[in-house]
Write an enzyme that holds these catalytic residues in place. Structure first.
Site, mmCIF file in Angstrom:
data_model
loop_
_atom_site.group_PDB
_atom_site.id
_atom_site.type_symbol
_atom_site.label_atom_id
_atom_site.label_comp_id
_atom_site.label_asym_id
_atom_site.label_seq_id
_atom_site.Cartn_x
_atom_site.Cartn_y
_atom_site.Cartn_z
ATOM 1 N N ASP A 304 -53.622 -12.539 31.281
ATOM 2 C CA ASP A 304 -53.420 -13.925 30.883
ATOM 3 C C ASP A 304 -53.847 -14.071 29.431
ATOM 4 O O ASP A 304 -54.795 -13.429 28.995
ATOM 5 C CB ASP A 304 -54.276 -14.846 31.751
ATOM 6 C CG ASP A 304 -53.657 -15.028 33.122
ATOM 7 O OD1 ASP A 304 -52.417 -15.103 33.188
ATOM 8 O OD2 ASP A 304 -54.405 -15.063 34.110
ATOM 9 N N GLU A 345 -62.138 -28.195 20.708
ATOM 10 C CA GLU A 345 -61.163 -28.470 19.644
ATOM 11 C C GLU A 345 -61.724 -29.528 18.699
ATOM 12 O O GLU A 345 -61.687 -29.379 17.470
ATOM 13 C CB GLU A 345 -59.832 -28.981 20.218
ATOM 14 C CG GLU A 345 -58.916 -27.917 20.783
ATOM 15 C CD GLU A 345 -59.059 -27.802 22.285
ATOM 16 O OE1 GLU A 345 -60.071 -28.289 22.825
ATOM 17 O OE2 GLU A 345 -58.168 -27.206 22.918
ATOM 18 N N SER A 374 -56.858 -38.746 27.673
ATOM 19 C CA SER A 374 -56.431 -38.713 29.073
ATOM 20 C C SER A 374 -55.074 -38.039 29.143
ATOM 21 O O SER A 374 -54.340 -37.994 28.148
ATOM 22 C CB SER A 374 -56.342 -40.128 29.648
ATOM 23 O OG SER A 374 -55.124 -40.720 29.269
ATOM 24 N N THR A 377 -52.185 -40.589 28.119
ATOM 25 C CA THR A 377 -51.968 -40.964 26.707
ATOM 26 C C THR A 377 -51.816 -39.742 25.824
ATOM 27 O O THR A 377 -51.144 -39.792 24.808
ATOM 28 C CB THR A 377 -53.133 -41.805 26.189
ATOM 29 O OG1 THR A 377 -54.329 -41.015 26.299
ATOM 30 C CG2 THR A 377 -53.311 -43.072 27.010
ATOM 31 N N LYS A 392 -55.665 -38.945 17.151
ATOM 32 C CA LYS A 392 -55.047 -37.621 16.980
ATOM 33 C C LYS A 392 -54.471 -37.230 18.332
ATOM 34 O O LYS A 392 -55.018 -37.575 19.398
ATOM 35 C CB LYS A 392 -56.061 -36.593 16.484
ATOM 36 C CG LYS A 392 -57.267 -36.399 17.411
ATOM 37 C CD LYS A 392 -58.215 -35.398 16.804
ATOM 38 C CE LYS A 392 -59.570 -35.360 17.480
ATOM 39 N NZ LYS A 392 -59.650 -35.178 18.887
#
Lengths: 681, 565
Positions: A304, A345, A374, A377, A392
């Site tokens: 992976d 991030e 979420s 959104t 962002k």
């Protein structure tokens, strides 16, 4: 995994076991050493009752006794090697067993109603139980309700607790581990006595040890070689008789024992046990020796991307401002939008922005409300006290927000986005009150050292395939950067399965790692399936190895261990056979010195006397066993290189070395015997 | 050694190689049914044979069916020939009116000819009628053909994607019609042209000037001679075999016969290369085997050319060892023949091996013990590949993978069968030798004392075991003890290992071909080639070192020490 084993204890126990293993019922399983044992018995009888096998030469008794002693020592050395290898596993098993103390389980029914306490050993598959903080988990199972931090150090040796919760891929719990905080309700998934811990104990103890196919094949070959030399020795007396040479029985047995491959015969099972042991010490539980050997044969490795090749998270790599926006403004906006973001991030954006010289001014974030990310959104950000809203998020989300606000979308947006995607990155748009400010370039970070490991795999001749949900462009870039040979982009779980089948259809052996329930079929289909201990019990059940550290890159080590196991067997076999050349040159002239004096010309080592020649060869044959025990237990060093080069190197060391070394060794022992006055008894 | 002698040997090996390469390719085409120049003539003949026998040549066989067909056809042929030999006195084509043959001799002869050995315990011209000779000549065609096709079937086990080992009957018929018959035909005519007789008349009666009467045996020699060599048979029409002027009149026929012996076993190595689509592999096997052959040839040649120092001391002149040799072949022509006949396990002789120097005798003996210096038709390639399997298994482990050979994994079944096949040869050679030396019946047949006597007995079993058939002489091989024991040895030497090899082929056939990677042990490298040779030598040497040390090596050392018996 299990620390604090007393190696002195292991050593002492192995010493005792060496004698216990002289039992012929144990020895017969090893054809080579069984022949030695029978030979020993014969010389022993002759030492006690000379002349029982015909006329005994005067003064032969001392010689017979010496031969017997050396043969017994040979047997003990062989037994010791095996006992030592077993002992290490047994010590680990004992320390595991201590964790399997009898616990009490709080049985409940499906809905959580208490049913009363029972001993853990009486829990059946399908029962439910509740475990409170501080208690031991009574059996292997799946969490059905609750979330808890769990100390798994009893089986993994890792002291940091792990979080387990109902649902998802982190719902499995192992019996014998301890709930540290909160509570869980679980469903038992194993019959009593068949738990992970039970199987692990059986495994390290070697109770379930069966000869692996390759070991079996080698045993057959060694038995055949032993048979050949039995024929050689058995047919020698009539031939010698024709030449009026009288051969002593002890000398014939000495020659036989020298010729049959005792070195590898003595060490073969120790090599196998030690190989399994090495895997276990890597914190990997292999369900069979066959699985470890198969790992050495692997042609294709399916990995992976996320978590294996790259770090689980992407990192901010660059800020790209739109033409009408100043670079500083854009970076500052990104900083503000990420200040509340606790994801890796978000943190990486803060770090990069600060490196670019931006700082949150004092009071700037006063009264600010974070916008939490979420799945609906697909953006996060902040609403400042002043009412400014900075977000962002995915570029298409940002674009839609701008469209909604009616602001023009800068034409550069597409070009920048495209460029980032092509380079393997993820674009993250930044928008302030409907105005697109720029794009953050998020990059997959390849784990340090992965490039080297893939290069090593290529040298081993293993084809690597990366599986990722990314689009083909991104996937290709990461594959190229990491040095992976091939990739499957936009992969669905069934793609993995299909690829495994395709590779297998072409005759390749496939290894893969996995942790999720939907990995289970692929893990079962793969020739080597390494399941993560953090994964579901379905995955763990399907794979033939479980990594207790849940580190998928360890598959590479397993491959090395598998190869090392085979190399060690091959090397010591070659060495063992090559040794025979020198032994012949020692013994044949010695045997026939009276009847065929001309053969003295073959005594190239100029050994002192016929007796000393035979004893020296026999002593060398015995001593080489303990000398090679460390090599057998540690394994021949494996370095990734092409097969032909590796063969050249090993044949030089173990083949040529095997021819030359005994000439030197036998000569030295002969000198020592001469010095001790044992050369002529 | 003379320069001409060495040059001759070198030229011979060069010409042989140049011929073996295309013949190897041709054989591949024959067995894979690809067009060849003989299609028009032989295609019809084969079609007729298949129709007559009710064989469907396209019907593929698994290893069991192939092995059964091989055994069954051998049994039928053996019984047929047995009956002819047993009742030759009552059957036609017996111009010399030769009487019945001793039953043990018949058993030994049939066993020896059905196995492509041609160990002869009788004096042919005084024992067998023309019909019996024809019956044996029939076996001289069919048995090399059977050996070749079993080897081909084995090799097919490695071919990726194959479902079966081929059809035994189709292979056998084609081996004869496309390979053995055409080459024999041409070779026989060449031999006739060079003075070899070919006649069905009875013995010629000659009256010498001194008034004595000579009975000169005649026979269809040329055809017999050609297939005797080409089929690595070795059984001659005359007792002294290729030393007889009718069988081998001069140096040129001598060269042709050596060439015929070596042609097919060497060509098969290249056929094998075509099958596995790896001609480099064939050249590696050829290269290391050729190296061994050249070294052994030089040992034999130099020891014969140097002669016996004890004789030199007695006579006061030094010279080569001429004992037992025909002057028309010379030292070079004799040692080359002796080396080739034991390397390619043919068994024809043009010089008396018993009279070779100890080292010369060592070479002939050692080659038959190794049984892999190219070997006989088919059987040689099988033995070579058996040792390749063993070598790949031992050394292949050292690269850290389950050993693979030409893409097929070598596992328990293959190793077990190969190891068992490897056991057969030492078992029958050493076991039978020990039995002979331990029994009065065995010892009674030995005519020489000490080391040389031991060499004679070992030779008497190494030769049948390797299905060679050449005799060391100096042994009463016709006694019931030797007739029966060598008869059993030839049968074990041929069938056990061939069946085991077919079993391996069957097992390999069912395996997937693994594509090679850099982690795969490549067998088409010189590294592997030398390792293979090392394993052959070490296993061969380790097995036979004691008996060689007590036989030829002791004899050589004793000779150098000036000891006589």
């Amino acid at each position: 995994m299990v620390r604090g084993i007393s190696y002195q204890g292991v050593f002492r126990r192995a010493l005792a076991d060496s004698f216990r293993k002289l039992d012929p019922r144990v020895q017969y399983r090893n054809p080579v050493m069984f022949v030695v044992e029978i030979g020993t018995l014969v010389t022993l009888i002759m030492s006690i009752a000379p002349g029982i096998f015909g006329h005994a030469a005067p003064g032969a008794r001392g010689y017979d006794v010496l031969v017997t002693v050396i043969l017994i020592v040979t047997l003990l050395f062989a037994n010791f090697a095996e006992a030592l290898a077993e002992g290490r596993g047994r010590a680990q098993a004992e320390s595991l067993r201590r964790t399997r103390t009898e616990t009490v389980a709080h049985r409940i029914d499906e809905r959580g109603q208490r049913l009363g306490d029972v001993p853990a050993s009486q829990l059946q598959k399908g029962d439910f139980a509740r475990v409170e903080a501080g208690e031991l988990i009574p059996a292997d199972g799946e969490i059905v309700r609750g979330v808890a931090s769990i100390d798994e150090s009893a089986i993994t040796g890792e002291s940091a607790p792990v979080i387990r919760e109902a649902g998802g891929d982190f719902s499995s719990v192992t019996g014998g581990t301890r709930v540290l905080s909160d509570w869980i309700e679980m469903r038992v998934e194993q019959e009593p006595g068949k738990s992970f811990l039970d199987r692990m104990i059986a495994l390290v103890e070697g109770a379930e040890r069966q000869k692996s196919p390759n070991e079996l094949a080698l045993t057959v070959l060694l038995a055949a070689l032993t048979l050949i030399f039995l024929i050689v020795i058995d047919t020698l007396p009539p031939m010698a008789g024709y030449l009026h040479a009288n051969l002593s029985v002890a000398t014939l047995i000495a020659l036989l024992v020298c010729l049959i491959p005792t070195t590898i015969g003595a060490l073969l099972s120790a090599i196998g046990i030690a190989g399994m042991d090495r895997v276990i010490r890597f914190n990997i539980i292999a369900k069979s020796g066959r699985a470890v050997e198969a790992a050495g044969d692997v042609d294709t490795l399916i990995l992976d991307k996320t978590g294996t090749i790259t770090l689980g998270n992407r990192m901010a790599d660059a800020f790209l401002a739109m033409p009408q926006v100043s670079y500083e403004d854009m970076v500052h906006a990104a900083l503000l939008a990420s200040e509340h973001d606790e994801t890796p991030e978000g943190k990486s954006i803060v770090v990069l922005a600060e490196r670019e010289g931006q700082k949150v001014a004092p009071g700037e974030l006063e009264g600010a409300n974070p916008i939490v990310f979420s799945a609906e959104t697909r953006r996060s950000g902040v609403v400042l006290g002043s009412g400014r809203e900075i977000s962002k998020g995915a570029v298409d989300v940002i674009r839609r927000m701008a469209e909604k606000a009616g602001t023009p979308i800068p034409p550069e947006l597409d070009a920048v986005t495209e460029r980032i995607a092509r380079s393997g990155g993820t674009p993250l748009g930044v928008i302030e009150d409907g105005k697109v400010l720029g794009v953050i370039h998020l990059k997959d970070i390849i784990k340090p050292g992965m490039q080297d490991r893939f290069a090593a795999l290529r040298r081993m001749g293993i084809h690597t395939i990366m599986v990722t949900g990314d689009n083909p462009l991104t996937a290709a870039t990461i594959a190229r950067e990491a040095g992976v040979d091939d990739f499957i982009a936009e992969a669905k779980p069934e793609d993995k399965m299909r690829r495994i089948r395709e590779e297998q259809a072409e005759g390749r052996l496939v290894a893969m790692t996995g942790d999720g329930t939907n990995d289970a079929p692929a893990l079962a289909q793969a020739d080597v399936g390494l399941a993560m201990n953090s994964g579901t019990s379905a995955a763990k059940e399907a794979g033939n190895m479980v990594d207790l550290d849940s580190d998928p890159t360890k598959l590479i080590e397993v491959v090395s261990i598998g190869k090392q196991l085979l190399i060690t067997r091959g090397a010591i076999t070659t060495f063992s056979i090559a040794n025979d050349v020198a032994k012949y040159f020692a013994i044949i002239p010695a045997m026939f010195v009276t009847a065929v004096p001309a053969l003295e010309a073959l005594n190239v080592m100029h050994l002192t006397s016929p007796q000393s020649a035979i004893l020296s060869a026999l002593i060398f044959n015995a001593l080489i066993i303990p000398a090679l025990i460390p090599l057998a237990l540690r394994g021949v060093r494996y370095r990734p290189m092409g097969a032909t080069r590796m063969l050249q190197r090993n044949i030089l060391v173990y083949g040529l070395g095997g021819v030359v070394l005994p000439f030197i060794g036998i000569k030295l022992i002969d000198l020592a015997l001469t010095a001790l006055g044992l050369a002529r008894i | 050694m003379t320069f001409q002698g060495l040059l001759g040997d070198a030229l011979f090996l060069l010409v042989l190689t140049f011929a073996a390469v295309p013949v190897g390719r041709y054989m591949y085409r024959v067995f894979e049914g690809q067009p060849t120049f003989l299609d028009r003539v032989m295609g019809k003949l084969e079609h007729g044979i298949f129709r007559l026998a009710g064989i469907d040549p396209e019907q593929g066989m698994d290893w069991r069916a192939y092995a059964m067909a091989f055994l069954l056809s051998n049994l039928v042929m053996a019984v047929l020939v047995y009956l002819i030999l047993m009742f030759q006195q009552d059957l036609p084509l017996n111009p010399a009116h030769l009487g019945p043959v001793a039953p043990t001799t018949v058993f030994n002869t049939v066993a020896s000819f059905i196995t492509n050995t041609n160990w002869q315990v009788y004096s042919p011209e005084q024992t067998l009628s023309n019909l019996s000779e024809f019956a044996l000549e029939f076996l001289q065609f069919t048995t090399p053909a059977a050996g070749i096709v079993v080897a081909i079937a084995f090799v097919r086990g490695f071919v990726a994607g194959r479902q079966d080992l081929g059809n035994y009957y189709r292979d056998l018929v084609r081996a004869m019609t496309r390979i053995l018959l055409p080459i024999t035909f041409v070779a026989a005519i060449a031999l006739i042209a060079l003075g070899v007789p070919d006649s069905l008349s009875g013995p010629a009666i000659a009256h010498t000037i001194t008034g004595a009467t000579q009975v000169i045996a005649r026979a269809p020699v040329a055809g017999f001679e050609a297939i005797k060599q080409l089929g690595t048979n070795g059984g001659g029409i005359f007792n002294v075999n290729s030393a007889h002027p009718f069988e081998n009149p001069g140096p040129l026929t001598n060269l042709i016969e050596e060439f015929l012996m070596a042609l097919l076993p060497m060509a098969l190595v290249f056929t094998f290369g075509h099958y596995i689509k790896n001609r480099r592999q064939a050249w590696i096997i050829y290269g290391v085997t050729m190296t061994l052959l050249v070294v052994l040839l030089l040992v034999a040649y130099s020891s014969e050319a140097a002669g016996n120092p004890l004789v030199h001391r007695l006579l006061g002149v030094a010279g080569p060892n001429w004992e037992g040799k025909e002057t028309r072949f010379g030292i070079s022509g004799s040692t080359l023949f002796a080396t080739v006949t034991t390397a390619f396990t043919t068994g024809a002789v043009n010089t008396m091996h018993d009279s070779l120097m100890p080292l010369g005798g060592f070479v002939t003996l050692f080659q038959m013990m190794l049984n892999t210096v190219f070997g006989g038709d088919g059987a040689g390639l099988l033995n070579i590949l058996m040792f390749v399997v063993i070598s790949v298994f031992v050394t292949g482990l050292m690269v850290g993978r389950t050993p693979e050979l030409f893409g097929k994994k070598i596992e328990v079944r293959e190793v077990t069968a190969a190891a068992a096949a490897m056991l057969v040869h030492p078992f029958i050679v050493l076991g039978a030798t020990a039995l002979a030396l331990a029994t009065a019946a065995g010892r009674a047949g030995v005519f020489n004392p000490a080391y040389h006597g031991l060499s004679e007995v070992v030779y008497a079993f190494a030769s049948p075991a390797a299905n060679n058939g050449s005799a060391f002489a100096g042994l009463g091989a016709a006694s019931p003890f030797y007739a029966i024991s060598t008869g059993i040895v030839v049968l074990l030497g041929r069938y056990v290992s061939m069946l085991l090899m077919l079993y391996i082929a069957g097992s390999l056939l069912s395996k997937k071909t693994v594509p090679a990677s850099t982690g795969t042990l490549r067998t088409d490298t010189w590294t592997f080639g030398w390792i293979y040779l090392g394993i052959v030598l070490i296993v061969g040497a380790l097995t036979f070192f004691p008996v060689l040390a007590l036989g030829p090596i002791a004899e050589q050392l004793a000779m150098l020490a000036g000891k006589v018996f």
